[in-house]
Every structure is written in structure tokens, then in C-alpha cells.
Design an enzyme around this catalytic site. Structure first.
Site, PDB file in Angstrom:
ATOM      1  N   GLU A 169     -66.909  40.943  -5.447  1.00 49.77           N
ATOM      2  CA  GLU A 169     -65.436  41.957  -6.220  1.00 49.77           C
ATOM      3  C   GLU A 169     -66.264  42.207  -6.997  1.00 49.77           C
ATOM      4  OE1 GLU A 169     -62.382  38.952  -5.210  1.00 49.77           O
ATOM      5  OE2 GLU A 169     -63.362  39.166  -2.817  1.00 49.77           O
ATOM      6  N   ASN A 210     -71.293  41.994  -2.983  1.00 56.13           N
ATOM      7  CA  ASN A 210     -70.440  41.309  -1.906  1.00 56.13           C
ATOM      8  C   ASN A 210     -68.912  41.577  -2.192  1.00 56.13           C
ATOM      9  OD1 ASN A 210     -69.233  39.560   0.715  1.00 56.13           O
ATOM     10  ND2 ASN A 210     -68.385  38.648  -0.762  1.00 56.13           N
ATOM     11  N   HIS A 246     -61.675  41.833   5.689  1.00 60.84           N
ATOM     12  CA  HIS A 246     -60.530  41.349   5.644  1.00 60.84           C
ATOM     13  C   HIS A 246     -59.899  42.339   5.734  1.00 60.84           C
ATOM     14  CE1 HIS A 246     -61.710  37.157   3.748  1.00 60.84           C
ATOM     15  NE2 HIS A 246     -62.713  37.770   2.720  1.00 60.84           N
ATOM     16  N   GLU A 275     -67.136  37.917   5.612  1.00 57.23           N
ATOM     17  CA  GLU A 275     -65.228  37.216   5.686  1.00 57.23           C
ATOM     18  C   GLU A 275     -64.736  37.698   6.553  1.00 57.23           C
ATOM     19  OE1 GLU A 275     -64.158  36.686   1.516  1.00 57.23           O
ATOM     20  OE2 GLU A 275     -66.469  36.584   0.493  1.00 57.23           O
ATOM     21  N   ASP A 277     -62.091  38.559   9.219  1.00 58.01           N
ATOM     22  CA  ASP A 277     -60.887  37.896   9.535  1.00 58.01           C
ATOM     23  C   ASP A 277     -59.474  39.206   9.897  1.00 58.01           C
ATOM     24  OD1 ASP A 277     -59.369  37.706   6.929  1.00 58.01           O
ATOM     25  OD2 ASP A 277     -59.617  35.705   6.316  1.00 58.01           O
TER      26      ASP A 277
END
Ligand code: 9MR
Length: 353
Positions: A169, A210, A246, A275, A277
């Protein structure tokens, strides 16, 4: 007619590995022979047929305390990511005193179950130990501290980590570098340094940068593309780009994800959905659940259509342990299944039953 449940819908999304159009996508991407074999019973087995690891983030407290969770983590997935226990505050809460115990346990769990480990994460602005954030170290000392952290952690797990999220990030959504302690004190060169140090410590691990909100083509993903292009030109040892995934059903799913991922693929970089979701305003209803299935499906297809996309990792598989409700008020149901307690599913088909 049976009412669609969340598990069924999400099972359908993940089972996009089997639906004809995605099978064609698999074929076109050179990912091996498409077929309608329905004998595979776990997500990991489905992914294997497309040359893809299917992973999950693991909450190690749940792993220790919840037998059903543990059984599913062991059986459904072919890779795992520690959700928290490899982060800096978890491994070095006190300066110079490492505690690898929780992370080691997960690495051992993975090995016992034939799974690979995505290391997460060596360098982030978040979950830093208090001794580091409050010390107001000068640039030279901070750089030395960072080098030591990356070297010590990568060396501790040397040979046991498949992919490291070396830098996590680093960007803001507008494509500028995030105003973190690292950028402020060390300047933008900290990113290349982090990759060089990680590579020195564990030359065989695949090293990733990432980030979130880089699923589609936008200012942030384009800035990241420009950065990794420069890093490759400078022979910085970076292997891949992790796209977190996300999503929230209130926003359009990133339908241009394959076009975006191709840009990284064309550079010769690996990619991964790291990741995934898809959160829903609560209480979730069938509209939200359908949109959620679409979100998972779009992410998975992006990966399937990208030649060097190596893995598709969900950020947990149980809403009971999901980070979402405590971060986004009124939202939840973001993982692929709500059921984690009670008897273990008989054949590991918990996502499709
Ligand atoms: O899921 C993690 C949650 O348990 C932690 O409290 C949180 C702290 O910031 O981090 C969560 O994981 C994050 C991941 O490490 C990086 N990408 C975003 C994830 C969700 O916040």
C-alpha cells in the site's frame, strides 16, 4: 425452488473455474486443457486445474480455537497468507526482541497441509510497533532499522515463503506515493531498497508489491505500473504485483481488470489477487449477494485471463472472523461463507453446498 444462499452464490462465483465461458478463457490464456470434470472437491483442486493456487488469509487465533475453521483452512486451499502475524508489530513488539512463534506455527501448518505461504508483509505504514512510530528516528537510523527488519524477517523464513508482499500500500488513490513515515524520512528510494534487501535475505522468494484499488485501469494502477516499469529498468528484484481485491457491492465491479492486469503481464511480471472479499450493506439480501458473486467472479476471471497470474487468495472464508464489520460500519458478509462453526463439512465441499 431452493432459495439461493450466500454460500451457493459465492460457490458459483468461485466455480466460474468450471463454467464454459471461463473455461474458454482458461483455454485462450494457455492455462491448460479445459474440461467439465466435476470430480474436484476443493477450491484448491479446482484452481490446480487452471494452474492457479487458491489461497486464504488465516486468522491464527481462529486456527487455534475453531476446529471447523482449521479443517477448512487445511482442506480447501493450496496457499495461506498470515492475516496479521507476520506484520511488524506482531513480530517485534519490543525493539530487538523478536517473537516468531505465531508466524512459525502457521508456516508449520502450511507445510503439514502441503500449502505454500504468501508472506505478508515486510513494509507497510500500518501495524508498526509503538517503539518505532513514537521514536522520531532520524533518516539514517530509520533506514538502518528498516533494513534490519526486512533482512531479519526474510532471513528467518528463508526457504519457507513462496511470495513476499515486500511493500504494501505505497500509493494513494490519486497515484501519488502515500505520505508515510517511509516516504517522509527516506524518500521514494525506500521501495527499491526494500526489494533489494529482501532479495539478499531470501533470493528464492518471489517478491511482490501489493495494493488495493488497483483492480481496474485508474490513476493508482497506472502510477504503480510506471513505478514497476522503472524498477525493472533499474534491475530491482521485483517479481510481481499483488492486487488485493477488496470490493464493495455499492461500487461497480472492475470489469476492466483483465486489461489492467495485462499491462503488468506484458512487463513479464507475475500477478496475483491477494486479498479478495466483497462486502455488502447489511442486512444482506439476494441483490447484494448476486452483486457479490459478480465481484468475486470478475476478480477470478481477471486472474484466469492473465497468463502469469499465479494465485487467487480470499481474505478469509468466514464472516465470523472478517475485518470488514469493524472497519466499515453497516457492512459485512464479505467472505465466501458465513458458516464456520458446527460440524465440519463431510467432503470439504462447503462452498458449494
Ligand atoms: O485483516 C486485517 C485486520 O485483522 C487488521 O486489523 C488490519 C489492520 O490494519 O489489517 C487487515 O488486513 C489488511 C491487510 O494487511 C492489508 N490490506 C488491507 C487488509 C484489510 O484491512
Amino acid at each position: 425452488m431452493r432459495k439461493p444462499t450466500k454460500a451457493v452464490l459465492t460457490g458459483a462465483a468461485v466455480a466460474a473455474l468450471l463454467v464454459p465461458c471461463t473455461v474458454n478463457a482458461v483455454a485462450n490464456s494457455g492455462r491448460g486443457r479445459p474440461h467439465q470434470d466435476t470430480s474436484a472437491t476443493t477450491l484448491g483442486a479446482l484452481g490446480k486445474r487452471a494452474g492457479l493456487r487458491i489461497g486464504t488469509a488465516v486468522d491464527t487465533s481462529a486456527l487455534a480455537e475453531d476446529a471447523s475453521y482449521r479443517a477448512r483452512a487445511a482442506s480447501e486451499f493450496t496457499s495461506v497468507t498470515p492475516e496479521n502475524v507476520m506484520k511488524w508489530d506482531a513480530v517485534e513488539g519490543q525493539r530487538g526482541r523478536y517473537d516468531w512463534s505465531e508466524a512459525d506455527k502457521l508456516v508449520d501448518f502450511a507445510r503439514a497441509n502441503g500449502q505454500l505461504v504468501r508472506g505478508h508483509t515486510l513494509l507497510w505504514h500500518n501495524q508498526l510497533p509503538g517503539w518505532l512510530t513514537t521514536a522520531d528516528l532520524g533518516a539514517d537510523e530509520l533506514r538502518a532499522v528498516l533494513r534490519k527488519h526486512i533482512t531479519d524477517e526474510a532471513r528467518h523464513f528463508k526457504g519457507r515463503i513462496w511470495q513476499w508482499d515486500v511493500v504494501n500500500e505505497a500509493f494513494d488513490d490519486d497515484g501519488t506515493l502515500r505520505d508515510s513515515i517511509w516516504l517522509r524520512k527516506l524518500g521514494p528510494g525506500y521501495i527499491a531498497d526494500a526489494f533489494r534487501w529482501a532479495h539478499e535475505a531470501d533470493p528464492k522468494a518471489k517478491l511482490f508489491i501489493n495494493d488495493y484499488n488497483i483492480e481496474g485501469v485508474n490513476a493508482k494502477s497506472t502510477a504503480l505500473l510506471e513505478l514497476v516499469t522503472r524498477l525493472r529498468e533499474q534491475h530491482v528484484p521485483i517479481d510481481g504485483v499483488g492486487i488485493q481485491g477488496h470490493l464493495a457491492v455499492q461500487y461497480n465491479a472492475p470489469h476492466d481488470i483483465a486489461a489492467n492486469m495485462k499491462r503488468f503481464d506484458d512487463l513479464g511480471l507475475e500477478t496475483a489477487i491477494t486479498e479478495a472479499d466483497v462486502r455488502i450493506p447489511m442486512p444482506s439480501d439476494s441483490t447484494g449477494q448476486e452483486a457479490q458473486a459478480e465481484g468475486y467472479d470478475v476478480l477470478l476471471r481477471g486472474c484466469l485471463l492473465t497468463r502469469r497470474c499465479t494465485d487467487f487468495t480470499v481474505w478469509g472464508f468466514s464472516d465470523t472472523y472478517s475485518w470488514v464489520p469493524s472497519t466499515f460500519e453497516g457492512e459485512g458478509a464479505a467472505t465466501s461463507s458465513t458458516r464456520t462453526t458446527g460440524p465440519s463439512p463431510p467432503t470439504g465441499r462447503s462452498w458449494t453446498t
